[in-house]
Design an enzyme around this catalytic site. Structure first.
Site, PDB file in Angstrom:
ATOM      1  N   ASN A 169       0.867  -1.179   0.000  1.00 44.10           N
ATOM      2  CA  ASN A 169       0.000   0.000   0.000  1.00 44.10           C
ATOM      3  C   ASN A 169       0.907   1.234   0.000  1.00 44.10           C
ATOM      4  OD1 ASN A 169      -1.821   2.027   0.477  1.00 44.10           O
ATOM      5  ND2 ASN A 169      -2.647   1.163   2.377  1.00 44.10           N
ATOM      6  N   ARG A 207     -10.689  16.443   7.142  1.00 40.86           N
ATOM      7  CA  ARG A 207     -11.480  16.815   5.955  1.00 40.86           C
ATOM      8  C   ARG A 207     -12.875  17.279   6.350  1.00 40.86           C
ATOM      9  NH1 ARG A 207     -10.427  11.222   3.119  1.00 40.86           N
ATOM     10  NH2 ARG A 207      -8.274  11.111   3.779  1.00 40.86           N
ATOM     11  N   HIS A 263     -12.508   3.578   0.100  1.00 38.02           N
ATOM     12  CA  HIS A 263     -12.508   2.558   1.166  1.00 38.02           C
ATOM     13  C   HIS A 263     -13.236   1.288   0.690  1.00 38.02           C
ATOM     14  CE1 HIS A 263     -12.456   6.044   4.301  1.00 38.02           C
ATOM     15  NE2 HIS A 263     -11.221   5.572   4.155  1.00 38.02           N
ATOM     16  N   GLY A 308     -14.465   3.632  14.758  1.00 37.34           N
ATOM     17  CA  GLY A 308     -15.614   2.721  14.805  1.00 37.34           C
ATOM     18  C   GLY A 308     -15.330   1.457  15.592  1.00 37.34           C
ATOM     19  N   GLU A 309     -14.089   0.971  15.524  1.00 32.80           N
ATOM     20  CA  GLU A 309     -13.749  -0.270  16.228  1.00 32.80           C
ATOM     21  C   GLU A 309     -13.453  -0.040  17.703  1.00 32.80           C
ATOM     22  OE1 GLU A 309     -10.443  -2.022  14.074  1.00 32.80           O
ATOM     23  OE2 GLU A 309     -11.543  -1.765  12.193  1.00 32.80           O
ATOM     24  N   HIS A 369     -17.509   3.250   8.125  1.00 36.59           N
ATOM     25  CA  HIS A 369     -16.044   3.133   8.245  1.00 36.59           C
ATOM     26  C   HIS A 369     -15.554   4.476   8.780  1.00 36.59           C
ATOM     27  CE1 HIS A 369     -11.918   1.996   6.602  1.00 36.59           C
ATOM     28  NE2 HIS A 369     -11.801   3.287   6.872  1.00 36.59           N
ATOM     29  N   ARG A 411      -2.790  -1.977  -3.236  1.00 36.13           N
ATOM     30  CA  ARG A 411      -3.943  -1.108  -3.052  1.00 36.13           C
ATOM     31  C   ARG A 411      -3.785   0.071  -4.006  1.00 36.13           C
ATOM     32  NH1 ARG A 411      -5.960   1.982   2.442  1.00 36.13           N
ATOM     33  NH2 ARG A 411      -7.869   2.766   1.527  1.00 36.13           N
ATOM     34  N   LYS A 434       3.354   0.743   3.065  1.00 39.14           N
ATOM     35  CA  LYS A 434       3.022  -0.267   4.077  1.00 39.14           C
ATOM     36  C   LYS A 434       3.009  -1.625   3.388  1.00 39.14           C
ATOM     37  CE  LYS A 434      -0.119   2.774   6.553  1.00 39.14           C
ATOM     38  NZ  LYS A 434      -1.513   3.139   6.560  1.00 39.14           N
ATOM     39  N   ARG A 479      -9.041  10.636  20.016  1.00 38.81           N
ATOM     40  CA  ARG A 479      -8.688  10.444  21.434  1.00 38.81           C
ATOM     41  C   ARG A 479      -8.380  11.781  22.095  1.00 38.81           C
ATOM     42  NH1 ARG A 479      -4.823   5.604  19.640  1.00 38.81           N
ATOM     43  NH2 ARG A 479      -4.676   7.076  17.939  1.00 38.81           N
ATOM     44  N   GLU A 497      -8.223  -4.521   5.463  1.00 35.38           N
ATOM     45  CA  GLU A 497      -8.087  -4.244   4.036  1.00 35.38           C
ATOM     46  C   GLU A 497      -6.952  -5.055   3.415  1.00 35.38           C
ATOM     47  OE1 GLU A 497      -8.265  -0.158   5.402  1.00 35.38           O
ATOM     48  OE2 GLU A 497      -9.308   0.362   3.564  1.00 35.38           O
TER      49      GLU A 497
HETATM   50  P1  ADP Z   1      -6.899   5.891   8.676  1.00 33.05           P
HETATM   51  O1  ADP Z   1      -6.684   4.460   8.253  1.00 33.05           O
HETATM   52  O2  ADP Z   1      -8.029   6.571   7.981  1.00 33.05           O
HETATM   53  O3  ADP Z   1      -5.654   6.724   8.731  1.00 33.05           O
HETATM   54  P2  ADP Z   1      -7.634   4.700  11.227  1.00 33.05           P
HETATM   55  O4  ADP Z   1      -8.718   3.793  10.776  1.00 33.05           O
HETATM   56  O5  ADP Z   1      -6.357   4.107  11.675  1.00 33.05           O
HETATM   57  O6  ADP Z   1      -7.373   5.860  10.202  1.00 33.05           O
HETATM   58  O7  ADP Z   1      -8.241   5.569  12.437  1.00 33.05           O
HETATM   59  C1  ADP Z   1      -7.481   6.544  13.094  1.00 33.05           C
HETATM   60  C2  ADP Z   1      -8.351   7.198  14.159  1.00 33.05           C
HETATM   61  O8  ADP Z   1      -8.857   6.169  15.029  1.00 33.05           O
HETATM   62  C3  ADP Z   1      -7.572   8.148  15.019  1.00 33.05           C
HETATM   63  O9  ADP Z   1      -8.036   9.458  14.790  1.00 33.05           O
HETATM   64  C4  ADP Z   1      -7.917   7.768  16.441  1.00 33.05           C
HETATM   65  O10 ADP Z   1      -8.559   8.851  17.064  1.00 33.05           O
HETATM   66  C5  ADP Z   1      -8.896   6.643  16.361  1.00 33.05           C
HETATM   67  N1  ADP Z   1      -8.488   5.583  17.265  1.00 33.05           N
HETATM   68  C6  ADP Z   1      -7.530   4.661  17.054  1.00 33.05           C
HETATM   69  N2  ADP Z   1      -7.406   3.862  18.143  1.00 33.05           N
HETATM   70  C7  ADP Z   1      -8.291   4.302  19.055  1.00 33.05           C
HETATM   71  C8  ADP Z   1      -8.644   3.914  20.371  1.00 33.05           C
HETATM   72  N3  ADP Z   1      -8.032   2.899  20.954  1.00 33.05           N
HETATM   73  N4  ADP Z   1      -9.601   4.612  21.003  1.00 33.05           N
HETATM   74  C9  ADP Z   1     -10.220   5.632  20.399  1.00 33.05           C
HETATM   75  N5  ADP Z   1      -9.934   6.053  19.149  1.00 33.05           N
HETATM   76  C10 ADP Z   1      -8.994   5.410  18.489  1.00 33.05           C
END
Ligand code: ADP
Length: 398
Positions: free
Chosen positions: A7, A241, A180, A333-334, A208, A91, A14, A285, A385
């Site tokens: 990627n 964004r 995505h 989301g996770e 997502h 990707r 990555k 966070r 992904e």
């Molecule tokens: P991308 O792939 O779009 O760069 P990610 O899917 O890795 O982003 O998501 C990054 C975001 O997820 C960060 O802004 C962070 O705030 C949030 N995040 C990651 N881990 C945690 C966690 N343990 N608790 C809360 N938020 C988290």
């Protein structure tokens, strides 16, 4: 069979090496600051200690070679010969309307990726360099392009057309494409399995939400709408964004501040969203911490974020005339239960009931966060992904 997934970002690369017999990760890592002083490779072999190699990486070609060297390194490596790698999955951001599926790379595929440079100026050139670097370093090994836009190509025309003069669609292909795609495909498929739905009779909405974010409506396993547009700027409020905004507001600011359209789009991409609105950070966070410390602007940012997601979900319930499952995935989301709870408070009209304890306890793992008597299942499904790219690659080269 071993498959390497790559990627390439504008200054990063990555990678993950999969053993597809067990779908397990043998090694993964990242090359950062490619083309910038201070570049470094962080390599994490499975079952061995991680290492960081600081070395000049003037371009992606050098980075690819460093990754391959690392994979066969006598100390940090995980394979003895590069020939053990059967194929490479890449990707790729944008394929416009050309590819509705992943594809083995040939000259025509490369030409399409090149034609889409103007739609994905940061990603598509890096993606192509990554492919060409692999062709050079591993002659005869098949490369597969897995497009972020592909899964959304099943959207009906009424969903992807912008209401602007039709000639811009005809001349330049200006329309909604969505991104995505690998994540939405992976997560919606898994949701159908986990919720025990019939894939030919299913209505799934995927949220997502990470640093970038998008929602999609998946009807009978196929995408019928998504929130990102011609570029990943449209739709949800994201880390940096803006998502949806009145274009006339952009014109107004440009006139007042003496900025041109490119500067304005840069502001909408890099200085807006949660960062711009909260004035604190693009990281959820940090923003959440500021909220707990009484920062009202941060609270507004999170409220606006959740409200926007809820509005998209509502519009997709309308688009599909119902919903069986709503799924949260990606970094926020996770992992971030308070944001999920915030979003779900808008879904009472759907008969959705959040199991607060399950929500609080679900972090980075699969789980159902709605109660047993909720009319719609709400789930958390970690996206993967890279695995999806490896699976698509395997299917095409086997
Ligand atoms: P991308 O792939 O779009 O760069 P990610 O899917 O890795 O982003 O998501 C990054 C975001 O997820 C960060 O802004 C962070 O705030 C949030 N995040 C990651 N881990 C945690 C966690 N343990 N608790 C809360 N938020 C988290």
């Amino acid at each position: 069979m071993k498959i390497l997934v790559i990627n390439c970002g504008s200054s990063s690369l990555k990678y993950q090496l999969f053993d597809m017999d067990s779908e397990s990760v043998m090694a993964k890592g990242i090359c950062e600051r490619i083309g910038i002083a201070g570049s470094a490779l962080t390599h994490k072999p499975s079952g061995k200690e991680s290492c960081v190699i600081e070395k000049d990486m003037p371009d992606h070609k050098v980075a690819v070679q460093m990754v391959l060297d690392m994979l066969v390194d006598p100390v940090h490596g995980v394979i003895s010969d590069i020939k053990e790698i059967s194929a490479v999955g890449h990707r790729v951001l944008h394929a416009a309307q050309k590819y509705i599926d992943s594809v083995v790379v040939n000259e025509d595929v490369k030409a399409t990726i090149r034609e889409c440079f103007e739609f994905g100026p940061l990603h598509n050139p890096a993606n192509l360099i990554g492919i060409e670097a692999c062709e050079h370093a591993m002659p005869g090994v098949k490369n597969v392009a897995v497009f972020d836009t592909a899964f959304h190509q099943t959207m009906p025309k009424k969903a992807y057309m912008y209401a602007i003069p039709y000639e811009y669609y005809e001349k330049y292909g200006i329309r909604k494409y969505g991104f995505h795609g690998t994540s939405h495909a992976f997560v919606s498929k898994k949701a159908i399995e986990l919720a025990g739905l019939d894939s030919n009779n299913s209505k799934v909405i995927v949220c997502h939400i990470g640093n970038g974010g998008s929602c999609s409506a998946v009807l009978n396993g196929k995408c019928v709408d998504t929130s990102m547009g011609l570029t990943p700027l449209e739709g949800l409020i994201m880390g940096t964004r803006s998502g949806d905004i009145d274009p006339a507001a952009v014109q107004f600011i440009a006139n007042k501040e003496g900025k041109d359209i490119n500067e304005m789009v840069n502001i909408l991409n890099k200085k807006s969203g949660i960062l711009g609105l909260s004035g604190v950070s693009s990281d959820f966070r940090d923003v959440y911490k500021a909220v707990t410390e009484g920062n009202e602007q941060a609270q507004t940012a999170l409220d606006a974020f959740s409200y926007r997601v809820a509005k998209y979900v509502g519009s997709y319930v309308a688009a599909m005339n119902g919903v069986d499952a709503i799924v949260f995935t990606a970094g926020v989301g996770e992992n971030h239960a308070p944001v999920r709870a915030n979003i779900c408070q808008y879904f009472g009209y759907l008969g959705i009931k959040l199991d607060e304890q399950a929500n609080d306890n679900t972090k980075g793992v699969e789980g159902t966060i709605s109660t047993a008597d909720s009319k719609v299942k709400v789930m958390v499904i970690p996206t993967n992904e890279e695995l999806k790219i490896a699976q698509e690659t395997l299917a095409l080269v086997q």
